[in-house]
Scaffold this motif. Sequence first.
Motif, PDB file in Angstrom:
ATOM      1  N   PRO A  60     -56.144  11.615 -25.749  1.00 25.62           N
ATOM      2  CA  PRO A  60     -57.353  10.680 -25.500  1.00 25.62           C
ATOM      3  C   PRO A  60     -57.877  10.106 -26.941  1.00 25.62           C
ATOM      4  O   PRO A  60     -58.796   8.992 -26.643  1.00 25.62           O
ATOM      5  N   GLU A  69     -53.124   2.198 -22.956  1.00 35.79           N
ATOM      6  CA  GLU A  69     -53.623   2.536 -21.434  1.00 35.79           C
ATOM      7  C   GLU A  69     -53.536   3.930 -21.044  1.00 35.79           C
ATOM      8  O   GLU A  69     -54.631   4.562 -20.433  1.00 35.79           O
ATOM      9  N   ARG A 112     -56.233   5.763 -22.868  1.00 37.76           N
ATOM     10  CA  ARG A 112     -57.764   5.659 -22.164  1.00 37.76           C
ATOM     11  C   ARG A 112     -57.785   6.088 -20.949  1.00 37.76           C
ATOM     12  O   ARG A 112     -58.735   6.846 -20.340  1.00 37.76           O
ATOM     13  N   ASP A 113     -56.717   6.254 -20.107  1.00 34.38           N
ATOM     14  CA  ASP A 113     -56.428   7.208 -18.936  1.00 34.38           C
ATOM     15  C   ASP A 113     -57.134   8.604 -19.114  1.00 34.38           C
ATOM     16  O   ASP A 113     -57.885   9.037 -18.385  1.00 34.38           O
ATOM     17  N   SER A 114     -56.351   9.084 -20.065  1.00 35.73           N
ATOM     18  CA  SER A 114     -56.760  10.490 -20.671  1.00 35.73           C
ATOM     19  C   SER A 114     -58.230  10.599 -20.787  1.00 35.73           C
ATOM     20  O   SER A 114     -58.909  11.527 -20.271  1.00 35.73           O
ATOM     21  N   LYS A 115     -58.683   9.824 -21.741  1.00 34.88           N
ATOM     22  CA  LYS A 115     -60.216   9.827 -22.009  1.00 34.88           C
ATOM     23  C   LYS A 115     -60.980   9.621 -20.970  1.00 34.88           C
ATOM     24  O   LYS A 115     -61.844  10.742 -20.894  1.00 34.88           O
ATOM     25  N   LYS A 116     -60.642   8.840 -19.955  1.00 30.99           N
ATOM     26  CA  LYS A 116     -61.642   8.511 -18.935  1.00 30.99           C
ATOM     27  C   LYS A 116     -61.612   9.987 -18.014  1.00 30.99           C
ATOM     28  O   LYS A 116     -62.627  10.437 -17.547  1.00 30.99           O
ATOM     29  N   ALA A 117     -60.393  10.582 -17.825  1.00 30.36           N
ATOM     30  CA  ALA A 117     -60.438  11.765 -17.284  1.00 30.36           C
ATOM     31  C   ALA A 117     -61.117  12.639 -17.743  1.00 30.36           C
ATOM     32  O   ALA A 117     -61.825  13.634 -17.258  1.00 30.36           O
ATOM     33  N   GLU A 148     -63.782  12.457 -19.747  1.00 27.57           N
ATOM     34  CA  GLU A 148     -65.112  12.278 -19.734  1.00 27.57           C
ATOM     35  C   GLU A 148     -65.604  12.573 -18.162  1.00 27.57           C
ATOM     36  O   GLU A 148     -66.663  12.784 -17.847  1.00 27.57           O
ATOM     37  N   HIS A 149     -64.738  12.328 -17.316  1.00 25.40           N
ATOM     38  CA  HIS A 149     -65.160  12.445 -15.915  1.00 25.40           C
ATOM     39  C   HIS A 149     -65.402  14.188 -15.596  1.00 25.40           C
ATOM     40  O   HIS A 149     -66.402  14.636 -15.114  1.00 25.40           O
ATOM     41  N   GLU A 204     -68.663  15.162 -17.231  1.00 26.78           N
ATOM     42  CA  GLU A 204     -69.762  14.669 -16.170  1.00 26.78           C
ATOM     43  C   GLU A 204     -69.663  15.799 -15.101  1.00 26.78           C
ATOM     44  O   GLU A 204     -70.750  16.243 -14.544  1.00 26.78           O
TER      45      GLU A 204
END
Lengths: 392, 146
Positions: A33, A38, A41-46, A48-49, A52
């Motif tokens: 992350p 790309e 970024r996918d790992s980073k998004k996961a 952060e999800h 949340e």
Amino acid sequence: MDKIYFDNAATTYVRPEVLDIMLPFFSERYGNPSSIYEIARDSKKALEHAREQVAKALGAQPEEIFFTGSGTEADNWAIRGIADLYKNRGNHIITSSIEHHAVLHTCQYLDKNGFETTYLPVDGDGLISLEDLEKAIRPSTTLITIMTANNEIGTLQPVKEIGEIARKRGIAFHTDAVQAVGHVPIDVKAMNIDLLSLSAHKLYGPKGVGVLFVKKGVPLKPLIFGGGQERNRRAGTENVAGIVALGAAIELASGELGEESARLSKIRDKIIDGILSSIPHTRLNGSREKRLPNNVNISFQFIEGESLLLLLDMKGIYASSGSACTSGSLDPSHVLLAIGLPHETAHGSLRLTLGRGSTEEQADYLLQELPAIVSRLRDMSPLYEDYLKRKG
Amino acid sequence: MLYSEKVMDHFLNPRNVGEIEDASGTGTVGNVKCGDIMKVYLKISDDGTVEDAKFKTFGCGAAVATSSMATEMIKGKSIDEALRITNKAVMDALDGLPPIKVHCSCLAEEALHAALWDYAQRKGIIIEGLKPPVNDIGEHDEVMAY
């Protein structure tokens, strides 16, 4: 009958739907992350999800959630972090005598390094007294750390009231909620919690992931130094697969909490009532009312816990005990001693912790097998022989 | 933690559980604090042979298994031979114990010795090399049953 797993407080399995979600993060979606391209970024998004999802389950903000390697790490970090942060203000910590060792041993370490901890006693149900807590507070008190739910006897502490007292006196309040999250409702705001620890593998996530919730505005220093992960608070490349799984697991648990806790409470009560009414010389440990929906803890006089576990295992029932022989030391559980049990009764305790796989039929099977097992052990117990002779 | 097959066999099918009404000697050792109490009954013939041995044990799997094995080993032995049954011999006969359970095997040896000591006291004889048992049983008499 299939094996019966009544040790969900030790650990839970990973739910299949959670496993499905986490698996790709070991293979295709393996990016770090902290990198820029790309798949990173996918790992980073996961990541952060998941943050949340955890925040939502606790009534917190995502930026208040920090992923750790375990519930134990979260406890260590919270206690050592707060002690260090406010050391110029004071060196006094308040905890309870029935905390998990992750808390107790951390406080004991600090006691040897210039801090002083008050270990509040508990009553026969395992509850601290708010009056005792108020009395224990000194001008030098910087931290109150009291668990939400006890891992052995399932007692639920008055967390909201403890938080209120802490807030009023300007003291940080941490709670080890490892056994509580996903099983009883938690709202860090409504409950006045400043720091909270939880662990994924107690709520159908994987082992090796925990969380420390730190209320915004508490500038906790890191326990682990290194890279800039977790906004410079907790170094080390994130366990992305584990964290993603925790997010999914906690979301599922929160959604099902009301229904599942009602279902488990019913099975729990059936087991408690069934044992107490069919086997003499038994007692329930922990509060009857202020209790985790999945916890049964009963002492059987005149017998020893490990023997009981081995015989239950032979019947396909997996459980745990607070006896010395199962704790790896010569003393029985500190929790059972703290609620006032004599040593021998503490040695004869049985903990059954229910979970998603638990059914009424399993409870029936346990209630059918247990009396003979207890009789068998009592028949070979010199303590029972003495009791019968004394009774005449 | 893993028990050997022999330990599990002696735990699940303990030999010699029970009491001997007209025992020649009995010995109780252990301590409720650490969760092990063993009581051994011996029947010893006039020529000094251990004819029968029984036990009752409050304790873990290892405690029950060592009681079972120790009573098996002492049966048919002379008093001299009985004295030479060490905790190591009991442990070896069980194919070993996990390290934290070694104290259970000590308890078995102590229980045999305590029963032999009681026998000697009753007979008014001295058994060479036998020391009086350390009596650290406690607490359980004060506990109320519920």
